[in-house]
Write a protein that holds these residues in place. Structure first.
Motif, PDB file in Angstrom:
ATOM      1  N   MET A 185       0.831  -1.211   0.000  1.00 45.75           N
ATOM      2  CA  MET A 185       0.000   0.000   0.000  1.00 45.75           C
ATOM      3  C   MET A 185       0.862   1.257   0.000  1.00 45.75           C
ATOM      4  N   GLU A 186       1.991   1.212   0.668  1.00 43.48           N
ATOM      5  CA  GLU A 186       2.851   2.396   0.760  1.00 43.48           C
ATOM      6  C   GLU A 186       3.345   2.854  -0.617  1.00 43.48           C
ATOM      7  N   THR A 187       3.429   1.930  -1.586  1.00 44.84           N
ATOM      8  CA  THR A 187       3.871   2.330  -2.933  1.00 44.84           C
ATOM      9  C   THR A 187       2.806   3.162  -3.647  1.00 44.84           C
ATOM     10  N   TYR A 188       1.578   3.113  -3.179  1.00 41.89           N
ATOM     11  CA  TYR A 188       0.485   3.867  -3.790  1.00 41.89           C
ATOM     12  C   TYR A 188       0.129   5.132  -3.013  1.00 41.89           C
ATOM     13  N   LEU A 189       0.850   5.415  -1.937  1.00 41.51           N
ATOM     14  CA  LEU A 189       0.589   6.584  -1.101  1.00 41.51           C
ATOM     15  C   LEU A 189       0.862   7.868  -1.883  1.00 41.51           C
ATOM     16  N   ILE A 190      -0.138   8.779  -1.905  1.00 41.81           N
ATOM     17  CA  ILE A 190       0.043  10.050  -2.614  1.00 41.81           C
ATOM     18  C   ILE A 190      -0.093  11.252  -1.679  1.00 41.81           C
ATOM     19  N   GLY A 191      -0.551  11.037  -0.458  1.00 38.33           N
ATOM     20  CA  GLY A 191      -0.689  12.160   0.468  1.00 38.33           C
ATOM     21  C   GLY A 191      -1.498  11.796   1.687  1.00 38.33           C
ATOM     22  N   GLU A 192      -1.914  12.827   2.386  1.00 38.13           N
ATOM     23  CA  GLU A 192      -2.705  12.643   3.601  1.00 38.13           C
ATOM     24  C   GLU A 192      -4.011  13.406   3.493  1.00 38.13           C
ATOM     25  N   LEU A 193      -4.954  12.973   4.286  1.00 31.71           N
ATOM     26  CA  LEU A 193      -6.257  13.632   4.325  1.00 31.71           C
ATOM     27  C   LEU A 193      -6.154  14.843   5.244  1.00 31.71           C
ATOM     28  N   ASP A 194      -6.639  15.967   4.777  1.00 31.65           N
ATOM     29  CA  ASP A 194      -6.662  17.181   5.590  1.00 31.65           C
ATOM     30  C   ASP A 194      -7.651  16.960   6.735  1.00 31.65           C
ATOM     31  N   PRO A 195      -7.174  16.943   7.980  1.00 27.62           N
ATOM     32  CA  PRO A 195      -8.077  16.660   9.116  1.00 27.62           C
ATOM     33  C   PRO A 195      -9.250  17.632   9.211  1.00 27.62           C
ATOM     34  N   SER A 196      -9.039  18.873   8.813  1.00 26.33           N
ATOM     35  CA  SER A 196     -10.147  19.836   8.905  1.00 26.33           C
ATOM     36  C   SER A 196     -11.265  19.482   7.933  1.00 26.33           C
ATOM     37  N   SER A 197     -10.932  18.837   6.811  1.00 29.22           N
ATOM     38  CA  SER A 197     -11.980  18.453   5.857  1.00 29.22           C
ATOM     39  C   SER A 197     -12.829  17.317   6.412  1.00 29.22           C
ATOM     40  N   VAL A 198     -12.227  16.487   7.249  1.00 36.43           N
ATOM     41  CA  VAL A 198     -12.983  15.399   7.871  1.00 36.43           C
ATOM     42  C   VAL A 198     -13.982  15.973   8.859  1.00 36.43           C
ATOM     43  N   LEU A 199     -13.557  16.970   9.627  1.00 35.00           N
ATOM     44  CA  LEU A 199     -14.463  17.606  10.573  1.00 35.00           C
ATOM     45  C   LEU A 199     -15.600  18.305   9.838  1.00 35.00           C
ATOM     46  N   GLN A 200     -15.290  18.969   8.727  1.00 34.46           N
ATOM     47  CA  GLN A 200     -16.328  19.621   7.932  1.00 34.46           C
ATOM     48  C   GLN A 200     -17.302  18.588   7.374  1.00 34.46           C
ATOM     49  N   GLU A 201     -16.774  17.459   6.916  1.00 32.88           N
ATOM     50  CA  GLU A 201     -17.611  16.386   6.365  1.00 32.88           C
ATOM     51  C   GLU A 201     -18.544  15.843   7.444  1.00 32.88           C
ATOM     52  N   LYS A 202     -18.010  15.651   8.657  1.00 31.75           N
ATOM     53  CA  LYS A 202     -18.845  15.150   9.750  1.00 31.75           C
ATOM     54  C   LYS A 202     -19.912  16.160  10.126  1.00 31.75           C
ATOM     55  N   ALA A 203     -19.546  17.451  10.138  1.00 35.62           N
ATOM     56  CA  ALA A 203     -20.517  18.498  10.463  1.00 35.62           C
ATOM     57  C   ALA A 203     -21.614  18.550   9.409  1.00 35.62           C
ATOM     58  N   THR A 204     -21.238  18.432   8.146  1.00 37.22           N
ATOM     59  CA  THR A 204     -22.212  18.435   7.058  1.00 37.22           C
ATOM     60  C   THR A 204     -23.141  17.239   7.174  1.00 37.22           C
ATOM     61  N   THR A 205     -22.574  16.061   7.457  1.00 40.80           N
ATOM     62  CA  THR A 205     -23.373  14.848   7.613  1.00 40.80           C
ATOM     63  C   THR A 205     -24.343  14.993   8.780  1.00 40.80           C
ATOM     64  N   THR A 206     -23.859  15.555   9.888  1.00 41.02           N
ATOM     65  CA  THR A 206     -24.717  15.755  11.057  1.00 41.02           C
ATOM     66  C   THR A 206     -25.864  16.699  10.721  1.00 41.02           C
TER      67      THR A 206
END
Length: 134
Positions: A69-90
């Motif tokens: 899997m590490e050979t396919y790694l392209i970056g990380e998820l912006d943690p603030s976007s996860v919080l926004q996604e959870k807020a939107t879902t809520t």
């Protein structure tokens, strides 16, 4: 420093021609791996648009799979976007709940008004058209 991706951006890559996975906050472009995946390409495509680490762990991937899997790694998820996604879902869930209550309330109101009209009609009918027995 690795590139940061938003949940929205990573979620757009959800086809067999362009497939990104999110696993434990890391973003992987697994498009070239789809044909080689032992579980089939549909499993990977289905896991897009969310952090699929629970699915990945549940299957019990080997250490060599984790290294691959590490050979396919392209970056990380912006943690603030996860919080926004959870807020939107809520917010969406709250709106659906409110809409459902409104629908239930409307149905109750409809039946209550219908029943009231029937009762009033029966009372009015008995006052204006008394029975012939009297």
């Amino acid at each position: 420093m690795s590139k940061l991706y938003t949940m929205e951006e990573a979620s757009k890559h959800n086809t067999k021609q362009d497939c990104w996975l999110i696993l434990d906050g890391k973003v992987y472009n697994v498009t070239k791996y789809l044909d080689d995946h032992p579980g089939g390409d549909d499993v990977l495509v289905h896991a897009t648009g969310r952090d699929a680490i629970e699915d990945f762990d549940f299957v019990g991937h080997s250490e060599s799979a984790r290294e691959l899997m590490e050979t396919y790694l392209i970056g990380e998820l912006d943690p603030s976007s996860v919080l926004q996604e959870k807020a939107t879902t809520t917010r969406q869930q709250q709106q659906q709940h409110t809409d459902q209550k409104s629908t239930e309330s409307s149905a109750f109101t409809y039946w209550f008004i219908s029943l009231a009209i029937i009762v009033i009609s029966v009372i009015a009918g008995s006052l204006y058209f008394p029975s012939k027995d009297q």
